[in-house]
Scaffold this motif. Structure first.
Motif, PDB file in Angstrom:
ATOM      1  N   ASN A   1       0.123   3.464 -21.560  1.00 23.55           N
ATOM      2  CA  ASN A   1       0.706   3.204 -20.248  1.00 23.55           C
ATOM      3  C   ASN A   1      -0.200   3.733 -19.157  1.00 23.55           C
ATOM      4  O   ASN A   1      -0.896   4.735 -19.345  1.00 23.55           O
ATOM      5  N   LEU A   2      -0.184   3.064 -18.028  1.00 25.10           N
ATOM      6  CA  LEU A   2      -0.958   3.497 -16.868  1.00 25.10           C
ATOM      7  C   LEU A   2      -0.011   3.573 -15.677  1.00 25.10           C
ATOM      8  O   LEU A   2       0.458   2.543 -15.195  1.00 25.10           O
ATOM      9  N   GLN A   3       0.263   4.773 -15.232  1.00 20.43           N
ATOM     10  CA  GLN A   3       1.068   4.981 -14.044  1.00 20.43           C
ATOM     11  C   GLN A   3       0.148   5.023 -12.844  1.00 20.43           C
ATOM     12  O   GLN A   3      -0.740   5.876 -12.768  1.00 20.43           O
ATOM     13  N   MET A   4       0.369   4.101 -11.908  1.00 19.65           N
ATOM     14  CA  MET A   4      -0.495   3.984 -10.736  1.00 19.65           C
ATOM     15  C   MET A   4       0.311   4.321  -9.488  1.00 19.65           C
ATOM     16  O   MET A   4       1.278   3.619  -9.167  1.00 19.65           O
ATOM     17  N   ASN A   5      -0.082   5.379  -8.825  1.00 21.13           N
ATOM     18  CA  ASN A   5       0.596   5.824  -7.608  1.00 21.13           C
ATOM     19  C   ASN A   5      -0.351   5.729  -6.414  1.00 21.13           C
ATOM     20  O   ASN A   5      -1.571   5.628  -6.577  1.00 21.13           O
ATOM     21  N   SER A   6       0.232   5.787  -5.231  1.00 21.50           N
ATOM     22  CA  SER A   6      -0.561   5.747  -3.990  1.00 21.50           C
ATOM     23  C   SER A   6      -1.550   4.596  -4.004  1.00 21.50           C
ATOM     24  O   SER A   6      -2.732   4.762  -3.691  1.00 21.50           O
ATOM     25  N   LEU A   7      -1.075   3.438  -4.354  1.00 22.43           N
ATOM     26  CA  LEU A   7      -1.956   2.274  -4.491  1.00 22.43           C
ATOM     27  C   LEU A   7      -2.544   1.869  -3.153  1.00 22.43           C
ATOM     28  O   LEU A   7      -1.894   1.965  -2.102  1.00 22.43           O
ATOM     29  N   LYS A   8      -3.782   1.403  -3.229  1.00 22.44           N
ATOM     30  CA  LYS A   8      -4.542   0.983  -2.051  1.00 22.44           C
ATOM     31  C   LYS A   8      -4.934  -0.490  -2.200  1.00 22.44           C
ATOM     32  O   LYS A   8      -5.040  -0.989  -3.333  1.00 22.44           O
TER      33      LYS A   8
ATOM     34  N   THR B   1      -1.886  -6.757  -7.297  1.00 26.39           N
ATOM     35  CA  THR B   1      -2.230  -7.045  -5.913  1.00 26.39           C
ATOM     36  C   THR B   1      -1.545  -6.024  -5.016  1.00 26.39           C
ATOM     37  O   THR B   1      -0.320  -5.867  -5.078  1.00 26.39           O
ATOM     38  N   VAL B   2      -2.349  -5.355  -4.204  1.00 23.32           N
ATOM     39  CA  VAL B   2      -1.827  -4.359  -3.276  1.00 23.32           C
ATOM     40  C   VAL B   2      -2.026  -4.904  -1.862  1.00 23.32           C
ATOM     41  O   VAL B   2      -3.151  -4.999  -1.378  1.00 23.32           O
ATOM     42  N   SER B   3      -0.934  -5.253  -1.228  1.00 16.74           N
ATOM     43  CA  SER B   3      -1.022  -5.898   0.078  1.00 16.74           C
ATOM     44  C   SER B   3       0.294  -5.740   0.814  1.00 16.74           C
ATOM     45  O   SER B   3       1.368  -5.714   0.206  1.00 16.74           O
ATOM     46  N   SER B   4       0.189  -5.662   2.128  1.00 14.88           N
ATOM     47  CA  SER B   4       1.392  -5.615   2.954  1.00 14.88           C
ATOM     48  C   SER B   4       1.790  -7.009   3.423  1.00 14.88           C
ATOM     49  O   SER B   4       2.793  -7.173   4.111  1.00 14.88           O
TER      50      SER B   4
ATOM     51  N   PRO C   1       0.834  -1.216   0.000  1.00  9.71           N
ATOM     52  CA  PRO C   1       0.000   0.000   0.000  1.00  9.71           C
ATOM     53  C   PRO C   1       0.864   1.260   0.000  1.00  9.71           C
ATOM     54  O   PRO C   1       1.877   1.327   0.705  1.00  9.71           O
ATOM     55  N   GLY C   2       0.442   2.214  -0.821  1.00  8.27           N
ATOM     56  CA  GLY C   2       1.213   3.452  -0.973  1.00  8.27           C
ATOM     57  C   GLY C   2       2.245   3.385  -2.073  1.00  8.27           C
ATOM     58  O   GLY C   2       2.836   4.410  -2.432  1.00  8.27           O
ATOM     59  N   GLY C   3       2.487   2.216  -2.613  1.00  8.83           N
ATOM     60  CA  GLY C   3       3.485   2.039  -3.658  1.00  8.83           C
ATOM     61  C   GLY C   3       2.958   2.382  -5.041  1.00  8.83           C
ATOM     62  O   GLY C   3       1.831   2.863  -5.207  1.00  8.83           O
TER      63      GLY C   3
END
Length: 115
Positions: free
Chosen positions: A79-86, A112-115, A14-16
């Protein structure tokens, strides 16, 4: 026929950030729009972002101000730049192109957005 090849998915905290790319090839005449949709388990496929032949962009409400779509006309790539991922961004992301012959989809890439 039009072929779409997606790349760039994966696991991120998350946040990446991640960057997705989609390259189109084949009989591309009168390109109208190209973009990304996503589908999480048990949910419908929703718009993430798309860009038109004129350069106009449209974003899903949940990704505005975090994701940016761009296009390389010479390479028929989007292209799709994805920031601040949740965590709620976790889904299979599909590339989609609309041309004169119709609409084509890529095979999908998992994000997949996971810690």
């Amino acid at each position: 026929q039009v072929q779409l090849v997606e790349s760039g998915g994966g696991l991120v905290q998350p946040g990446g950030s991640l960057r997705l790319s989609c390259a189109a090839s084949g009989s591309i005449f009168n390109f109208y729009s190209m973009g990304w949709y996503r589908q999480a388990p048990g949910r419908q496929r929703d718009l993430v972002a798309r860009i038109t032949s004129g350069g106009g962009t449209e974003y899903g409400d949940s990704v505005k101000d975090r994701f940016t779509i761009s296009r390389d006309n010479a390479k028929n790539t989007v292209n799709l730049q994805m920031n601040s991922l949740k965590p709620e961004d976790t889904a299979v992301y599909y590339c989609r192109i609309r041309v004169t012959q119709g609409i084509y989809w890529g095979q999908g890439t998992q994000v997949t957005v996971s810690s």
